[in-house]
Design a protein around this motif. Structure first.
Motif, short mmCIF file in Angstrom:
data_model
loop_
_atom_site.label_atom_id
_atom_site.label_comp_id
_atom_site.label_asym_id
_atom_site.label_seq_id
_atom_site.Cartn_x
_atom_site.Cartn_y
_atom_site.Cartn_z
N UNK A 181 42.40 52.03 43.79
CA UNK A 181 42.19 51.36 45.08
C UNK A 181 41.06 50.34 44.98
N UNK A 182 39.98 50.70 44.30
CA UNK A 182 38.87 49.77 44.16
C UNK A 182 39.27 48.58 43.30
N UNK A 240 43.77 48.81 53.95
CA UNK A 240 42.77 49.38 54.85
C UNK A 240 41.36 49.09 54.36
N UNK A 241 41.13 49.19 53.05
CA UNK A 241 39.79 48.93 52.52
C UNK A 241 39.42 47.46 52.61
N UNK A 285 40.44 42.47 43.90
CA UNK A 285 41.31 41.28 43.84
C UNK A 285 41.51 40.63 45.20
N UNK A 286 41.10 41.30 46.26
CA UNK A 286 41.38 40.82 47.63
C UNK A 286 40.17 40.23 48.34
N UNK A 287 38.97 40.63 47.94
CA UNK A 287 37.78 40.18 48.67
C UNK A 287 36.74 39.64 47.70
N UNK A 296 32.53 44.25 48.10
CA UNK A 296 33.02 45.44 47.41
C UNK A 296 31.93 46.50 47.40
N UNK A 297 32.11 47.60 48.12
CA UNK A 297 31.10 48.66 48.10
C UNK A 297 31.11 49.41 46.76
#
Length: 340
Positions: free
Chosen positions: A306-307, A266-267, A312-314, A319-320
């Motif tokens: 989660x962060x 979701x993030x 690792x995904x974006x 990344x906020x």
């Protein structure tokens, strides 16, 4: 000072005002529209007496028919958990309600927060100001003038944040008056607007508003409040492009919410969708401990995990900052600095 008289201004502004007036306030009507059986949720629907339900149809249209766990619906549907009282939660989690000047909060050294309007187009159940005394902080020119006098007398302030409620609940002519008076204070460099209205009623981004923002000498930043990728559609993207053409910087702050966006997927989807819409991910707040919203809380350690997964995904610029606001502190606190 300029005088903006766009063609067809009354009818254009009336579009978003009509959307606002047609917002749903009855949870049974909302569930019927979404074809959801209200029976399992009836005990919780009474929580609207604690904090009113309010949601525009344009936001309801983004929800999944027949899904009572839709992440957008969950943000606005009254639930039985709101009646629970939790230790460590309060009606004033950020210690804002003892402000000396009505409608003005000077929490941080170089910037002030001006409560322009007390109302919102949508009532989010996790709102940290759900208990705020808006009756004592009414947005009107008399109180704005008092705030302007304070700002003018404090040269350390170089940024004014328009907040609420939602500042874009003010009409264009009201915002024009306020922005022109802020810009007349020489030591103010930046204007920041925090709003959820472009998300729930994209029509709010009128040509007249864009012209006002384009013509001010102030550097202008709009901070949207978007928590889930499903909130971003073509109408929102069009509104954001209009703001970018008016030289407005677009940032987003979201809230990490259990059952809404508490997964790496979701993030990731949220950050990608934001950037596709021209919005820079800025902050991801952990929940402010406001009474009535404890069921949205995500544990700090889970939030950090989660962060770590999101990184690792974006790309790094998507990344906020994971942060918490603590009442009385001189700035927001990144979660990696907290030892809780």
């Amino acid at each position: 000072m300029s005088h903006i008289i766009p063609l067809n201004a009354p009818s254009v502004e009336q579009n978003w005002l009509n959307d606002l007036s047609n917002a749903i306030s009855d949870p049974f009507t909302l569930l019927k529209l979404l074809k959801i059986d209200p029976t399992p949720w009836e005990n919780g629907l009474a929580a609207r007496k604690l904090f009113a339900l309010r949601v525009p149809l344009s936001f309801v249209d983004k929800m999944e028919i027949g899904n009572p766990y839709d992440p957008l619906l969950r943000q606005i549907l009254p639930l039985a958990q709101e009646f629970e009282v939790h230790q460590g939660y309060s009606v004033d989690p950020l210690e804002e309600q003892q402000n000396e000047i009505p409608s003005l909060l000077h929490k941080y050294h170089n910037r002030v927060l001006l409560i322009v309007k007390g109302g919102c187009a949508v009532n989010c159940r996790y709102c940290f100001r759900r208990h705020f005394p808006y009756n004592d902080n009414k947005g009107n020119k008399r109180q704005w003038q008092q705030s302007l006098e304070y700002i003018a007398a404090h040269p350390e302030i170089n940024e004014v944040i328009l907040s609420g409620g939602d500042p874009l609940m003010a009409k264009d002519h009201e915002l024009q008056w306020l922005i022109e008076h802020i810009a007349a204070i020489s030591h103010i460099k930046r204007l920041r607007i925090h709003s959820r209205l472009p998300v729930v009623i994209p029509n709010r981004i009128t040509d007249a508003l864009c012209q006002i923002l384009a013509e001010t000498r102030l550097q202008t930043i709009l901070v949207t409040h978007i928590n889930h990728a499903n909130e971003i559609d073509d109408a929102l993207k069009t509104a954001m492009q209009k703001l970018k053409q008016a030289n407005v910087t677009l940032l987003n702050q979201g809230v990490l919410l259990k059952g809404v966006n508490d997964s790496v997927v979701a993030l990731t989807d949220l950050s990608e969708a934001l950037f596709d819409a021209g919005i820079q991910p800025y902050y991801l707040h952990v929940l402010d401990r406001v009474q009535g919203a404890a069921h949205f809380m995500v544990d700090d350690e889970i939030a950090r995990q989660l962060m770590a997964g999101l990184i690792t995904k974006v790309s790094g610029y998507l990344v906020p900052k994971l942060t918490r606001e603590i009442g009385g502190r001189a700035s927001k606190t990144p979660l990696d600095l907290l030892l809780e």
